[in-house]
Design a protein around this motif. Structure first.
Motif, PDB file in Angstrom:
ATOM      1  N   ILE A  78       3.073  11.508  -0.643  1.00 32.60           N
ATOM      2  CA  ILE A  78       2.630  10.141  -0.947  1.00 32.60           C
ATOM      3  C   ILE A  78       3.827   9.341  -1.441  1.00 32.60           C
ATOM      4  N   ARG A  79       4.118   8.259  -0.768  1.00 31.51           N
ATOM      5  CA  ARG A  79       5.256   7.402  -1.095  1.00 31.51           C
ATOM      6  C   ARG A  79       4.764   6.076  -1.659  1.00 31.51           C
ATOM      7  N   ASN A  80       5.227   5.740  -2.864  1.00 32.87           N
ATOM      8  CA  ASN A  80       4.960   4.422  -3.445  1.00 32.87           C
ATOM      9  C   ASN A  80       6.184   3.554  -3.168  1.00 32.87           C
ATOM     10  N   VAL A  96       1.279   3.145  -9.535  1.00 24.13           N
ATOM     11  CA  VAL A  96      -0.057   3.271  -8.952  1.00 24.13           C
ATOM     12  C   VAL A  96      -0.854   4.334  -9.703  1.00 24.13           C
ATOM     13  N   LYS A 116       0.830  -1.193   0.000  1.00 23.56           N
ATOM     14  CA  LYS A 116       0.000   0.000   0.000  1.00 23.56           C
ATOM     15  C   LYS A 116       0.873   1.254   0.000  1.00 23.56           C
ATOM     16  N   PRO A 117       0.433   2.313  -0.679  1.00 21.83           N
ATOM     17  CA  PRO A 117       1.181   3.577  -0.601  1.00 21.83           C
ATOM     18  C   PRO A 117       1.129   4.140   0.808  1.00 21.83           C
ATOM     19  N   ARG A 118       2.118   4.978   1.117  1.00 19.78           N
ATOM     20  CA  ARG A 118       2.214   5.591   2.441  1.00 19.78           C
ATOM     21  C   ARG A 118       1.961   7.088   2.318  1.00 19.78           C
ATOM     22  N   GLN A 138       1.432   7.528 -10.321  1.00 19.47           N
ATOM     23  CA  GLN A 138       2.685   7.561  -9.565  1.00 19.47           C
ATOM     24  C   GLN A 138       3.590   6.427 -10.018  1.00 19.47           C
ATOM     25  N   THR A 189       8.127   9.282  -4.858  1.00 15.90           N
ATOM     26  CA  THR A 189       7.423  10.104  -3.886  1.00 15.90           C
ATOM     27  C   THR A 189       6.883  11.339  -4.588  1.00 15.90           C
ATOM     28  N   TYR A 225      -2.989  -0.970  -9.351  1.00 12.04           N
ATOM     29  CA  TYR A 225      -1.555  -1.159  -9.524  1.00 12.04           C
ATOM     30  C   TYR A 225      -1.255  -1.664 -10.927  1.00 12.04           C
TER      31      TYR A 225
END
Length: 201
Positions: free
Chosen positions: A75-77, A84, A42-44, A111, A116, A159
């Motif tokens: 947002i971090r992938n 994403v 999951k992204p953060r 993304q 990020t 995804y």
């Protein structure tokens, strides 16, 4: 008919069943390996900055509030094999589990893998009805100088891992934060502690 002849006649059927079972086993192992290789995380989400330009309940409506706020959301992938897509995203701010800004639609976003991005939506505008308890609590917290807010994002994501695309998943992000805000002071406000964001998909 002898047992030897019956066994010889049944051999092609047994061979077909054995081949089919072996094929299904290999297909299952292949699917499991692909899942483990391409399984996305999951992204953060993290709130890195906040600004409050207006919180006002001066309205002809009883127990209504008008706000203007801006948050920088990082947002971090974390996936090094999956990018994403985000779609149908809306955001709002709540106080004591009650919305104090109307939902704002955000544009779709793509993304890249292991990347990020930061977005800074401005939320608010227009009056939102609130309960008397929420209005009183907000006034008390402003006088004290610490206001607890929750930034909420709703939407969906999918995804892309190599040639594979997942189905769309519902996304619910909630970021709880304490802001150092006093009535009459506008602009950037300090974030007290580390805002915690939880992501459900």
């Amino acid at each position: 008919m002898s047992d030897d002849k019956k066994g010889r006649r049944a051999s092609p059927g047994r061979l077909l069943v054995t081949s089919l079972l072996l094929f299904l086993l290999l297909a299952g192992i292949t699917a499991l390996v692909l899942y483990l290789v391409y399984r996305p995380s999951k992204p953060r989400f993290t709130v890195s900055a906040a600004a409050i330009y207006d919180i006002s309940n001066a309205s002809s409506q009883a127990n209504a509030i008008s706000t203007s706020m801006q948050f920088t959301l990082v947002i971090r992938n974390p996936n090094d094999r999956a990018s994403v897509f985000y779609d149908r995203i809306s955001a709002y701010v709540s106080y004591r589990n009650q919305p104090i800004t109307p939902p704002a639609a955000l544009p779709p976003m793509f993304q890249e893998k292991d990347s990020t991005v930061a977005i800074s939506p401005v939320l608010g505008g227009g009056f939102v009805p609130i309960s008397g308890d929420v209005a009183a609590g907000l006034a008390t917290d402003q006088a004290y100088g610490v206001v607890g807010l929750r930034l909420v994002l709703l939407g969906r994501l999918r995804y892309k891992s190599g040639p594979f695309r997942s189905n769309w998943y519902g996304m619910y992000v909630r970021c709880d934060m304490l802001t150092g805000f006093r009535k009459g002071v506008t602009g950037p406000v300090p974030l007290l502690g580390e805002p915690e964001c939880k992501v459900d998909t």
